[in-house]
Design a protein around this motif. Structure first.
Motif, PDB file in Angstrom:
ATOM      1  N   ARG A 174     -25.535  32.955   3.161  1.00  0.00           N
ATOM      2  CA  ARG A 174     -24.665  33.813   2.442  1.00  0.00           C
ATOM      3  C   ARG A 174     -24.388  35.051   3.674  1.00  0.00           C
ATOM      4  O   ARG A 174     -25.700  35.415   3.975  1.00  0.00           O
ATOM      5  N   LEU A 175     -23.386  35.364   3.863  1.00  0.00           N
ATOM      6  CA  LEU A 175     -23.286  36.392   4.789  1.00  0.00           C
ATOM      7  C   LEU A 175     -22.787  37.719   4.091  1.00  0.00           C
ATOM      8  O   LEU A 175     -22.200  37.570   3.198  1.00  0.00           O
ATOM      9  N   SER A 176     -23.397  39.015   4.754  1.00  0.00           N
ATOM     10  CA  SER A 176     -23.092  39.949   3.909  1.00  0.00           C
ATOM     11  C   SER A 176     -22.236  41.074   5.030  1.00  0.00           C
ATOM     12  O   SER A 176     -22.764  40.957   6.283  1.00  0.00           O
ATOM     13  N   CYS A 177     -21.405  41.717   4.506  1.00  0.00           N
ATOM     14  CA  CYS A 177     -20.908  42.846   5.374  1.00  0.00           C
ATOM     15  C   CYS A 177     -21.105  44.099   4.821  1.00  0.00           C
ATOM     16  O   CYS A 177     -20.445  44.397   3.509  1.00  0.00           O
ATOM     17  N   ALA A 178     -21.750  45.003   5.350  1.00  0.00           N
ATOM     18  CA  ALA A 178     -22.227  46.500   4.744  1.00  0.00           C
ATOM     19  C   ALA A 178     -21.239  47.385   5.685  1.00  0.00           C
ATOM     20  O   ALA A 178     -21.155  47.508   6.833  1.00  0.00           O
ATOM     21  N   ALA A 179     -20.605  48.321   4.773  1.00  0.00           N
ATOM     22  CA  ALA A 179     -19.474  49.167   5.132  1.00  0.00           C
ATOM     23  C   ALA A 179     -20.101  50.533   5.075  1.00  0.00           C
ATOM     24  O   ALA A 179     -20.511  50.925   4.192  1.00  0.00           O
ATOM     25  N   SER A 180     -19.708  51.343   6.015  1.00  0.00           N
ATOM     26  CA  SER A 180     -20.282  52.825   6.125  1.00  0.00           C
ATOM     27  C   SER A 180     -19.130  53.554   6.755  1.00  0.00           C
ATOM     28  O   SER A 180     -18.147  53.107   7.461  1.00  0.00           O
ATOM     29  N   GLY A 181     -19.081  54.865   6.333  1.00  0.00           N
ATOM     30  CA  GLY A 181     -17.927  55.867   6.604  1.00  0.00           C
ATOM     31  C   GLY A 181     -16.615  55.688   5.774  1.00  0.00           C
ATOM     32  O   GLY A 181     -15.714  55.981   6.276  1.00  0.00           O
ATOM     33  N   CYS A 182     -16.637  54.925   4.628  1.00  0.00           N
ATOM     34  CA  CYS A 182     -15.653  54.784   3.889  1.00  0.00           C
ATOM     35  C   CYS A 182     -15.846  54.385   2.503  1.00  0.00           C
ATOM     36  O   CYS A 182     -16.955  54.133   2.159  1.00  0.00           O
ATOM     37  N   THR A 183     -14.840  54.815   1.705  1.00  0.00           N
ATOM     38  CA  THR A 183     -14.951  54.077   0.297  1.00  0.00           C
ATOM     39  C   THR A 183     -14.491  52.798   0.085  1.00  0.00           C
ATOM     40  O   THR A 183     -13.388  52.657   0.069  1.00  0.00           O
ATOM     41  N   LEU A 184     -15.246  51.628  -0.021  1.00  0.00           N
ATOM     42  CA  LEU A 184     -14.832  50.502  -0.010  1.00  0.00           C
ATOM     43  C   LEU A 184     -13.812  50.097  -0.791  1.00  0.00           C
ATOM     44  O   LEU A 184     -13.141  49.178  -0.753  1.00  0.00           O
ATOM     45  N   SER A 185     -13.711  50.873  -2.014  1.00  0.00           N
ATOM     46  CA  SER A 185     -12.908  50.404  -3.095  1.00  0.00           C
ATOM     47  C   SER A 185     -11.401  50.596  -2.645  1.00  0.00           C
ATOM     48  O   SER A 185     -10.652  50.219  -3.465  1.00  0.00           O
ATOM     49  N   SER A 186     -11.235  51.274  -1.702  1.00  0.00           N
ATOM     50  CA  SER A 186      -9.943  51.753  -0.939  1.00  0.00           C
ATOM     51  C   SER A 186      -9.489  50.817  -0.163  1.00  0.00           C
ATOM     52  O   SER A 186      -8.492  50.589   0.482  1.00  0.00           O
ATOM     53  N   TYR A 187     -10.251  49.568   0.129  1.00  0.00           N
ATOM     54  CA  TYR A 187     -10.370  48.678   1.268  1.00  0.00           C
ATOM     55  C   TYR A 187     -10.036  47.369   0.874  1.00  0.00           C
ATOM     56  O   TYR A 187     -10.746  46.750   0.110  1.00  0.00           O
ATOM     57  N   ASP A 188      -8.889  46.511   1.379  1.00  0.00           N
ATOM     58  CA  ASP A 188      -8.803  45.146   1.353  1.00  0.00           C
ATOM     59  C   ASP A 188      -9.932  44.629   2.648  1.00  0.00           C
ATOM     60  O   ASP A 188      -9.772  45.243   3.615  1.00  0.00           O
ATOM     61  N   MET A 189     -10.698  43.560   2.390  1.00  0.00           N
ATOM     62  CA  MET A 189     -11.563  42.970   3.145  1.00  0.00           C
ATOM     63  C   MET A 189     -11.396  41.532   3.241  1.00  0.00           C
ATOM     64  O   MET A 189     -10.836  40.772   2.508  1.00  0.00           O
ATOM     65  N   GLY A 190     -11.857  41.210   4.355  1.00  0.00           N
ATOM     66  CA  GLY A 190     -11.508  39.789   5.069  1.00  0.00           C
ATOM     67  C   GLY A 190     -12.764  39.142   5.775  1.00  0.00           C
ATOM     68  O   GLY A 190     -13.556  40.180   6.506  1.00  0.00           O
ATOM     69  N   TRP A 191     -12.921  37.801   5.727  1.00  0.00           N
ATOM     70  CA  TRP A 191     -13.757  37.196   7.023  1.00  0.00           C
ATOM     71  C   TRP A 191     -13.073  36.436   7.518  1.00  0.00           C
ATOM     72  O   TRP A 191     -12.313  35.611   7.366  1.00  0.00           O
ATOM     73  N   TRP A 239      -3.717  51.508   1.652  1.00  0.00           N
ATOM     74  CA  TRP A 239      -2.653  52.428   1.585  1.00  0.00           C
ATOM     75  C   TRP A 239      -1.861  52.435   3.060  1.00  0.00           C
ATOM     76  O   TRP A 239      -0.887  53.127   3.274  1.00  0.00           O
ATOM     77  N   VAL A 240      -2.567  51.803   4.008  1.00  0.00           N
ATOM     78  CA  VAL A 240      -2.079  52.068   5.473  1.00  0.00           C
ATOM     79  C   VAL A 240      -1.199  51.181   5.892  1.00  0.00           C
ATOM     80  O   VAL A 240      -0.099  51.182   6.382  1.00  0.00           O
ATOM     81  N   GLY A 241      -1.606  49.518   5.725  1.00  0.00           N
ATOM     82  CA  GLY A 241      -0.788  48.585   6.079  1.00  0.00           C
ATOM     83  C   GLY A 241      -1.336  47.278   6.295  1.00  0.00           C
ATOM     84  O   GLY A 241      -2.700  47.089   5.809  1.00  0.00           O
ATOM     85  N   PRO A 242      -0.875  46.350   6.628  1.00  0.00           N
ATOM     86  CA  PRO A 242      -1.417  44.935   6.469  1.00  0.00           C
ATOM     87  C   PRO A 242      -2.255  44.511   7.636  1.00  0.00           C
ATOM     88  O   PRO A 242      -3.068  43.506   7.693  1.00  0.00           O
ATOM     89  N   GLN A 243      -2.387  45.331   8.768  1.00  0.00           N
ATOM     90  CA  GLN A 243      -3.107  44.661   9.906  1.00  0.00           C
ATOM     91  C   GLN A 243      -4.730  45.263   9.320  1.00  0.00           C
ATOM     92  O   GLN A 243      -4.981  46.304   8.934  1.00  0.00           O
ATOM     93  N   TYR A 244      -5.848  44.333   9.829  1.00  0.00           N
ATOM     94  CA  TYR A 244      -7.050  44.717   9.644  1.00  0.00           C
ATOM     95  C   TYR A 244      -7.500  45.602  10.933  1.00  0.00           C
ATOM     96  O   TYR A 244      -7.317  45.302  12.094  1.00  0.00           O
ATOM     97  N   ALA A 245      -7.893  46.967  10.657  1.00  0.00           N
ATOM     98  CA  ALA A 245      -7.939  48.027  11.548  1.00  0.00           C
ATOM     99  C   ALA A 245      -9.494  47.826  12.027  1.00  0.00           C
ATOM    100  O   ALA A 245      -9.885  48.445  13.071  1.00  0.00           O
ATOM    101  N   TYR A 246     -10.263  47.684  11.040  1.00  0.00           N
ATOM    102  CA  TYR A 246     -11.785  47.833  11.382  1.00  0.00           C
ATOM    103  C   TYR A 246     -12.480  46.269  11.372  1.00  0.00           C
ATOM    104  O   TYR A 246     -12.272  45.431  10.494  1.00  0.00           O
ATOM    105  N   TRP A 247     -13.522  46.236  12.411  1.00  0.00           N
ATOM    106  CA  TRP A 247     -14.261  44.732  12.673  1.00  0.00           C
ATOM    107  C   TRP A 247     -15.443  45.050  12.912  1.00  0.00           C
ATOM    108  O   TRP A 247     -15.865  45.990  13.486  1.00  0.00           O
ATOM    109  N   GLY A 248     -16.408  44.189  12.423  1.00  0.00           N
ATOM    110  CA  GLY A 248     -17.862  44.079  12.897  1.00  0.00           C
ATOM    111  C   GLY A 248     -18.050  43.356  14.018  1.00  0.00           C
ATOM    112  O   GLY A 248     -16.974  42.999  14.606  1.00  0.00           O
ATOM    113  N   GLN A 249     -19.249  43.281  14.240  1.00  0.00           N
ATOM    114  CA  GLN A 249     -19.474  42.798  15.582  1.00  0.00           C
ATOM    115  C   GLN A 249     -19.934  41.136  15.649  1.00  0.00           C
ATOM    116  O   GLN A 249     -19.951  40.774  16.631  1.00  0.00           O
TER     117      GLN A 249
END
Length: 120
Positions: A19-36, A102-112
């Motif tokens: 099970r992989l986890s992705c912890a987000a900070s600096g944002c309210t995750l409920s406003s973000y679409d997320m992907g793997w 609200w911004v657009g279809p591109q994933y702007a934020y990525w983990g390491q």
């Protein structure tokens, strides 16, 4: 600033689970679409799974359907990828990505990324 940190990767035998986890900070995750996404050695990065901001829309790559499950918990700002029946071809670096709905279809934020290795 939005930061995404993956964890949970490792070495597992074929047929096993992770099970992989992705912890987000600096944002309210409920406003973000997320992907793997994942990238195997010598290959292009490919889509694995996505979940929209509300959790009401989920998509999977054909190669993982029925084996992987994406989910989210907006309270601890975390997205998960449950991977079952793992195969050697699932070996890759797995990346979490986010985009503001609200911004657009591109994933702007990525983990390491986190390494997943499946042995045969």
């Amino acid at each position: 600033q939005v930061q995404l940190v993956e964890s949970g990767g490792g070495l597992v035998q074929a047929g096993g689970s992770l099970r992989l986890s992705c912890a987000a900070s600096g944002c309210t995750l409920s406003s973000y679409d997320m992907g793997w996404f994942r990238q195997a050695p010598g290959k292009e990065r490919e889509f694995v799974a996505a979940i929209n901001w509300s959790g009401g829309s989920i998509t999977y790559a054909d190669s993982v359907k029925g084996r992987f499950t994406i989910s989210r918990d907006n309270a601890p700002n975390t997205v998960y990828l449950q991977m079952n029946s793992l195969k050697p071809e699932d070996t890759a670096v797995y990346y979490c990505a986010g985009r503001n709905r609200w911004v657009g279809p591109q994933y702007a934020y990525w983990g390491q990324g986190t390494q997943v290795t499946v042995s045969s």
